[in-house]
Design a protein around this motif. Structure first.
Motif, PDB file in Angstrom:
ATOM      1  N   MET A  13       0.839  -1.201   0.000  1.00  0.00           N
ATOM      2  CA  MET A  13       0.000   0.000   0.000  1.00  0.00           C
ATOM      3  C   MET A  13       0.876   1.255   0.000  1.00  0.00           C
ATOM      4  O   MET A  13       1.792   1.357   0.811  1.00  0.00           O
ATOM      5  CB  MET A  13      -0.892  -0.008   1.253  1.00  0.00           C
ATOM      6  CG  MET A  13      -1.897   1.114   1.224  1.00  0.00           C
ATOM      7  SD  MET A  13      -3.147   1.081   2.535  1.00  0.00           S
ATOM      8  CE  MET A  13      -2.211   1.005   4.023  1.00  0.00           C
ATOM      9  N   ILE A  14       0.585   2.177  -0.917  1.00  0.00           N
ATOM     10  CA  ILE A  14       1.372   3.409  -0.985  1.00  0.00           C
ATOM     11  C   ILE A  14       0.639   4.521  -0.232  1.00  0.00           C
ATOM     12  O   ILE A  14      -0.534   4.800  -0.498  1.00  0.00           O
ATOM     13  CB  ILE A  14       1.638   3.801  -2.454  1.00  0.00           C
ATOM     14  CG1 ILE A  14       2.606   2.781  -3.073  1.00  0.00           C
ATOM     15  CG2 ILE A  14       2.216   5.205  -2.553  1.00  0.00           C
ATOM     16  CD1 ILE A  14       2.657   2.811  -4.561  1.00  0.00           C
ATOM     17  N   VAL A  15       1.328   5.126   0.710  1.00  0.00           N
ATOM     18  CA  VAL A  15       0.718   6.152   1.560  1.00  0.00           C
ATOM     19  C   VAL A  15       1.686   7.322   1.731  1.00  0.00           C
ATOM     20  O   VAL A  15       2.849   7.238   1.332  1.00  0.00           O
ATOM     21  CB  VAL A  15       0.374   5.583   2.956  1.00  0.00           C
ATOM     22  CG1 VAL A  15      -0.707   4.521   2.867  1.00  0.00           C
ATOM     23  CG2 VAL A  15       1.624   5.005   3.618  1.00  0.00           C
ATOM     24  N   ALA A  16       1.183   8.407   2.320  1.00  0.00           N
ATOM     25  CA  ALA A  16       2.049   9.528   2.676  1.00  0.00           C
ATOM     26  C   ALA A  16       2.225   9.504   4.186  1.00  0.00           C
ATOM     27  O   ALA A  16       1.242   9.517   4.916  1.00  0.00           O
ATOM     28  CB  ALA A  16       1.411  10.840   2.224  1.00  0.00           C
ATOM     29  N   ARG A  17       3.456   9.418   4.643  1.00  0.00           N
ATOM     30  CA  ARG A  17       3.713   9.327   6.085  1.00  0.00           C
ATOM     31  C   ARG A  17       4.953  10.134   6.455  1.00  0.00           C
ATOM     32  O   ARG A  17       5.900  10.212   5.668  1.00  0.00           O
ATOM     33  CB  ARG A  17       3.965   7.867   6.499  1.00  0.00           C
ATOM     34  CG  ARG A  17       2.775   6.929   6.414  1.00  0.00           C
ATOM     35  CD  ARG A  17       1.766   7.170   7.529  1.00  0.00           C
ATOM     36  NE  ARG A  17       0.676   6.205   7.487  1.00  0.00           N
ATOM     37  CZ  ARG A  17      -0.419   6.322   6.747  1.00  0.00           C
ATOM     38  NH1 ARG A  17      -0.596   7.379   5.972  1.00  0.00           N
ATOM     39  NH2 ARG A  17      -1.356   5.387   6.778  1.00  0.00           N
ATOM     40  N   THR A  18       4.951  10.684   7.664  1.00  0.00           N
ATOM     41  CA  THR A  18       6.178  11.254   8.207  1.00  0.00           C
ATOM     42  C   THR A  18       7.050  10.091   8.696  1.00  0.00           C
ATOM     43  O   THR A  18       6.555   8.966   8.854  1.00  0.00           O
ATOM     44  CB  THR A  18       5.891  12.185   9.396  1.00  0.00           C
ATOM     45  OG1 THR A  18       5.346  11.402  10.460  1.00  0.00           O
ATOM     46  CG2 THR A  18       4.931  13.300   9.026  1.00  0.00           C
ATOM     47  N   GLY A  19       8.304  10.371   8.982  1.00  0.00           N
ATOM     48  CA  GLY A  19       9.192   9.335   9.499  1.00  0.00           C
ATOM     49  C   GLY A  19       8.646   8.724  10.779  1.00  0.00           C
ATOM     50  O   GLY A  19       8.673   7.505  10.963  1.00  0.00           O
ATOM     51  N   ASN A  20       8.148   9.586  11.677  1.00  0.00           N
ATOM     52  CA  ASN A  20       7.577   9.083  12.928  1.00  0.00           C
ATOM     53  C   ASN A  20       6.364   8.202  12.673  1.00  0.00           C
ATOM     54  O   ASN A  20       6.198   7.152  13.287  1.00  0.00           O
ATOM     55  CB  ASN A  20       7.164  10.247  13.840  1.00  0.00           C
ATOM     56  CG  ASN A  20       8.357  10.849  14.574  1.00  0.00           C
ATOM     57  OD1 ASN A  20       9.434  10.260  14.619  1.00  0.00           O
ATOM     58  ND2 ASN A  20       8.154  12.024  15.149  1.00  0.00           N
ATOM     59  N   GLU A  21       5.496   8.642  11.760  1.00  0.00           N
ATOM     60  CA  GLU A  21       4.308   7.845  11.446  1.00  0.00           C
ATOM     61  C   GLU A  21       4.702   6.511  10.829  1.00  0.00           C
ATOM     62  O   GLU A  21       4.112   5.470  11.137  1.00  0.00           O
ATOM     63  CB  GLU A  21       3.393   8.613  10.476  1.00  0.00           C
ATOM     64  CG  GLU A  21       2.694   9.808  11.108  1.00  0.00           C
ATOM     65  CD  GLU A  21       2.019  10.714  10.082  1.00  0.00           C
ATOM     66  OE1 GLU A  21       1.256  11.598  10.484  1.00  0.00           O
ATOM     67  OE2 GLU A  21       2.279  10.550   8.859  1.00  0.00           O
ATOM     68  N   ALA A  22       5.731   6.544   9.970  1.00  0.00           N
ATOM     69  CA  ALA A  22       6.167   5.311   9.308  1.00  0.00           C
ATOM     70  C   ALA A  22       6.705   4.318  10.331  1.00  0.00           C
ATOM     71  O   ALA A  22       6.420   3.117  10.271  1.00  0.00           O
ATOM     72  CB  ALA A  22       7.236   5.633   8.265  1.00  0.00           C
TER      73      ALA A  22
END
Lengths: 190, 390
Positions: free
Chosen positions: B1-10
């Motif tokens: 799944m391709i998503v947009a995430r910050t490093g912390n969220e990832a």
């Protein structure tokens, strides 16, 4: 599509960061590579703040700050009196301002010659539709128009998904924001 | 799944998919979000984790060490002063061979107080017996968090996975997540040989160990670190074969025909890659070496990479305050001692306290390295790049 760099100018609490994140997030769903990041300085309500986007069809490798954005988005027109919003803007750059003034007036105020200026009264759109002065989401619509690089329909769909996720129990908020984005997309002018 | 995430969220997403048995944590900028998001996963019932909100980082890592000794799969997250407060227990966890994984955000150490990126926090813990892996971007932070659990448990060594403060931790990027079910399958259950909770086979962990056996036990810990690189390489390959993204302990970028190279860690390596591309368009033969794994030091791969070029500019985002230069610089000088074709070295200490480093600045470093290549002379070995009055 080459790498597009955008700088958002707002005041603390106006949603510049939220807009940049939402814009990036929505662009990912349309297949783009993106970065979205705020400038983390002292955070105070009302103080000038920045947020940034990079958008590309290719992976984005650099992690440095953005000094020469092709597009500058100004959420609060009073910022232009105290902040050099055109700093680092190239000769073929674009300035997009939330204002009641005309593009010609803004161009004169910012002493621009070669760069393109676009204006939209995002605050009025927000007040009309959302009953509050939240110019950041309508400005997304205007930005998609002036950037000319993103498919409006796909972006709108994608923004809607994000808002539905954020406001699962408030469909009126989602609908209002989408309406505001559409109107800003139509009303933005050079 | 391709998503947009910050490093912390990832990293938080990786923790959710890993579903550790125990997470004990204390919040600190800029790593707070990792456990804040994770605590919401606990609340929402998305994970089965026993979540322990501790009263300090010292307590958090102590709880982690105890839980790991009991046989649990254990994770936490911290940064900067938080890691410094954990310092005492870092050594204890490693000595107990407790395979804890920390999602760490690299932030400078006080004083002066600062919340932004440099590598002084983890580099100050380099001798604690923890594996250290530095991610370049949010995607790599996500992938490496998953890999680290497997590496740590196979080697019985704790591991730190790091991202650069704000640049990666709070920067949103395109991230490809693997399937939720694939992560536990990739990791399997933690296999525990000696558990504190196994009452039928009682063991003692952490007792007094004096002149008679301390040295042998320490030596076996050192031995584990000396032999963990093949495990790291194996897990990186398994991950790549399964999910399509391959990593190496030392990354080489456009190095084979390069005359000069820059060596960097973390997000700056990405910026340097763009500088390499721009300079190559001008016909300049420049390359990049990235130290992804820093502990243990991948000396064979590093030596191989560095001896491909005539000059290496080593970018350190911390200083040892020892007159010897930065951490990477001193260690690379050391491994080059026995090499036949040693490159010339120059140390650039840069970006302390989060000071931005631009593509143009790195291009200027490359130009300087090319000048050194021509002259065969290094004017000044250690420079503090972009500092006022330097």
């Amino acid at each position: 599509m080459a790498l597009l760099e955008i700088r958002w100018h707002g005041r603390g609490g106006q949603g510049a960061k939220t807009a940049a994140l939402l814009f990036g997030d929505a662009a990912v769903e349309t297949g783009k590579y993106i970065q979205a990041f705020p400038e983390y300085g002292p955070e105070r309500m009302g103080a000038p703040v920045f947020a940034f986007n990079r958008i590309s069809n290719e992976p984005i490798l650099q992690h440095c700050g953005i000094k020469n954005p092709q597009i500058v988005v100004v959420l609060d027109p009073t910022l232009m009196e105290t902040v050099d919003v055109t700093e680092g803007l190239p000769d073929d750059g674009v300035v997009l301002v939330n204002t009641q003034k005309t593009a010609a007036d803004i161009k004169k105020q910012l002493k621009l010659t070669t760069q393109a200026v676009y204006v939209v009264d995002a605050s009025k759109i927000s007040k009309d539709i959302l009953k509050r002065d939240l110019p950041n989401t309508p400005m997304l619509g205007a930005l998609i128009k002036v950037s000319k690089l993103l498919d409006f329909k796909a972006m709108l769909e994608s923004v809607k998904h994000r808002l539905e996720h954020k406001f699962p129990t408030r469909p009126e908020v989602v609908e209002g924001n989408i309406k505001a984005i559409k109107r800003a997309y139509e009303e933005v002018m050079a | 799944m391709i998503v947009a995430r910050t490093g912390n969220e990832a990293m938080a997403e990786a923790m959710r998919q890993i579903n550790p048995d125990v997470v004990a944590a204390y919040p600190i900028t800029p790593a707070t979000e990792v456990v804040q998001l994770f605590s919401s996963f606990v609340h929402d019932g998305l994970v089965d984790t026993e979540f322990v909100p501790a009263e300090s980082e010292h307590s958090a890592i102590s709880a982690c060490a105890g839980a790991a000794a009991a046989g649990a799969r254990v994770m936490t997250s911290t940064a900067s002063q938080g890691l410094a407060l954990m310092h005492e227990i870092l050594f204890i966890a490693a000595g107990l061979r407790a395979p804890i994984v920390i999602c760490l955000v690299n932030r400078s150490l006080s004083s002066p107080i600062n919340i932004h990126c440099d590598h002084s926090d983890t580099l100050a813990s380099r001798d604690a017996g923890w594996i250290q892996i530095y991610a370049e971007n949010a995607q790599e932070a996500y992938d490496t968090t998953i890999q680290a659990v497997k590496i740590a448990e196979e080697a019985l060594l704790p591991a730190l996975v790091t991202t650069d403060a704000f640049i990666i931790s709070h920067g949103m990027e395109r991230v490809e997540l693997v399937d939720d079910k694939a992560v536990p399958k990739f990791l399997g259950e933690r296999k525990v040989k000696h558990s504190l909770l196994d009452v039928d086979n009682p063991v003692t962990l952490g007792p007094l160990d004096l002149q008679d056996y301390f040295f042998e036990h320490k030596r076996s810990e050192i031995d584990a670190m000396n032999h963990v690189l093949p495990t790291i390489e194996k897990v990186q390959k398994e991950y790549g074969d399964k999910f399509g993204r391959y990593y190496s302990t030392v990354e080489e970028y456009k190095l084979d025909d390069a005359d000069v190279a820059i060596l960097a860690m973390g997000s700056t390596a990405g910026t340097a890659k763009v500088a390499v591309e721009r300079l190559r368009e001008q016909g300049k033969k420049v390359g990049l070496i990235r130290s992804r794994v820093y502990r243990p030091f991948p000396q064979t791969a590093m030596l191989k990479a560095m001896t491909k070029v005539k000059v290496v500019g080593i970018m350190d985002r911390a200083d040892t305050l020892s007159t010897l230069g930065g951490h990477l610089y001193t260690e690379c000088r050391s491994i080059l001692y026995d090499a036949d074709n040693r490159p010339l070295l120059k140390n650039y200490i840069y970006g302390l306290g989060g000071r931005d480093i631009s593509i143009e600045e790195i291009e200027a470093m490359y130009d300087e390295l090319l000048t050194i290549q021509k002259s065969g002379q290094v004017d000044k070995n250690i420079v503090y790049y972009g500092v006022r009055g330097e």
